[in-house]
Design a protein around this motif. Structure first.
Motif, PDB file in Angstrom:
ATOM      1  N   ALA A 174       0.802  -1.217   0.000  1.00 31.01           N
ATOM      2  CA  ALA A 174       0.000   0.000   0.000  1.00 31.01           C
ATOM      3  C   ALA A 174       0.837   1.270   0.000  1.00 31.01           C
ATOM      4  O   ALA A 174       0.488   2.261  -0.645  1.00 31.01           O
ATOM      5  N   PHE A 175       1.956   1.248   0.736  1.00 32.56           N
ATOM      6  CA  PHE A 175       2.718   2.479   0.952  1.00 32.56           C
ATOM      7  C   PHE A 175       4.120   2.474   0.338  1.00 32.56           C
ATOM      8  O   PHE A 175       4.718   3.533   0.163  1.00 32.56           O
ATOM      9  N   GLY A 176       4.640   1.285   0.072  1.00 33.79           N
ATOM     10  CA  GLY A 176       6.008   1.209  -0.450  1.00 33.79           C
ATOM     11  C   GLY A 176       7.046   1.038   0.624  1.00 33.79           C
ATOM     12  O   GLY A 176       8.236   0.886   0.335  1.00 33.79           O
ATOM     13  N   TYR A 177       6.621   1.068   1.901  1.00 32.59           N
ATOM     14  CA  TYR A 177       7.535   0.933   3.029  1.00 32.59           C
ATOM     15  C   TYR A 177       6.991  -0.102   4.009  1.00 32.59           C
ATOM     16  O   TYR A 177       5.784  -0.316   4.080  1.00 32.59           O
ATOM     17  N   GLY A 178       7.880  -0.671   4.817  1.00 36.02           N
ATOM     18  CA  GLY A 178       7.436  -1.436   5.958  1.00 36.02           C
ATOM     19  C   GLY A 178       6.864  -0.494   7.006  1.00 36.02           C
ATOM     20  O   GLY A 178       7.031   0.726   6.916  1.00 36.02           O
ATOM     21  N   PRO A 179       6.175  -1.019   8.026  1.00 32.30           N
ATOM     22  CA  PRO A 179       5.499  -0.149   8.995  1.00 32.30           C
ATOM     23  C   PRO A 179       6.436   0.783   9.760  1.00 32.30           C
ATOM     24  O   PRO A 179       6.071   1.922  10.062  1.00 32.30           O
ATOM     25  N   LYS A 180       7.646   0.356  10.086  1.00 28.74           N
ATOM     26  CA  LYS A 180       8.559   1.233  10.822  1.00 28.74           C
ATOM     27  C   LYS A 180       8.984   2.420   9.961  1.00 28.74           C
ATOM     28  O   LYS A 180       9.013   3.569  10.427  1.00 28.74           O
ATOM     29  N   ALA A 181       9.343   2.148   8.704  1.00 32.42           N
ATOM     30  CA  ALA A 181       9.714   3.236   7.793  1.00 32.42           C
ATOM     31  C   ALA A 181       8.514   4.145   7.533  1.00 32.42           C
ATOM     32  O   ALA A 181       8.655   5.371   7.452  1.00 32.42           O
TER      33      ALA A 181
END
Length: 225
Positions: A165-172
């Motif tokens: 969805a965002f292109g990043y893992g949740p921490k990033a």
């Protein structure tokens, strides 16, 4: 000249940028994806979610675009966000031929309004993952394990959904959304110490380190006119 314009739900804004000279600027990560029409070159391309600040140099240009809220762009574009991360891709590579769209954009008095209409039509046909908004909202104040529990997902499932969805893992994603919120406050003239407190940084020094790492320059320099 850069100007942001109102846009329908699901789109953060429409925007346009024009210049008659060569300009050097800095693009910083905001978790968003844009579809951009270059009236100068007659082409449409996609700007994927960025992971760090980038210095850009543009000659005389006339750009018109729509910017999607974080997590919304992939539903319109038809590809996961991580496939576009840190990239600028011709829209035709994702949608096939875009000749008719380019013709309509070239003759339109407001090309960004055309892009907004097309984007909304696609959103109605293929809405985002229902968990996207929940992730974007909760990740700002929630640890990864707690967020996964709250959403009924395993840590691996959350990571996979977040990448798509965002292109990043949740921490990033948490770092970038917090940075984007801090930038919005900074542009409005909020004191840096207040920004750190309001956006969840440990202190102003923490805010300063994060801005340097994500944007490449100090916050004061980043918002300098």
């Amino acid at each position: 000249m850069y100007e942001e314009l109102p846009a329908p739900a699901g789109l953060r804004c429409r925007w346009r940028r024009s210049s008659t000279t060569t300009e050097v600027g800095r693009v910083v990560p905001d978790g968003c994806t844009d579809i951009i029409f270059s009236a100068t070159g007659g082409e449409v391309f996609v700007a994927g979610p960025d992971t760090s600040g980038k210095v850009t140099e543009m000659g005389p240009t006339d750009l018109h675009a729509v910017r999607f809220d974080p997590g919304v762009g992939p539903a319109v574009l038809g590809v996961p966000a991580h496939a576009l991360r840190d990239l600028r891709v011709p829209l035709a590579e994702l949608w096939g031929r875009t000749d008719r769209l380019c013709e309509e954009l070239s003759s339109a008095p407001d090309p960004s309004a055309v892009l907004a209409r097309v984007a909304v039509e696609r959103l109605r046909a293929t809405p985002p993952d229902p968990l996207t908004q929940a992730i974007a909202t909760a990740v700002r104040t929630c640890g990864v394990a707690d967020l996964a529990d709250r959403l009924g997902l395993s840590a691996r499932q959350l990571h996979r959904r977040s990448l798509a969805a965002f292109g990043y893992g949740p921490k990033a994603l948490q770092r970038i959304l917090r940075f984007d919120e801090a930038m919005s406050l900074a542009w409005r003239g909020v004191p840096f110490a207040d920004i750190a407190h309001r956006t969840g940084y440990a202190d102003q020094a923490h805010l300063s380190r994060e801005v340097r790492e994500l944007a490449g320059v100090p916050l004061g320099q980043l918002i300098r006119p």
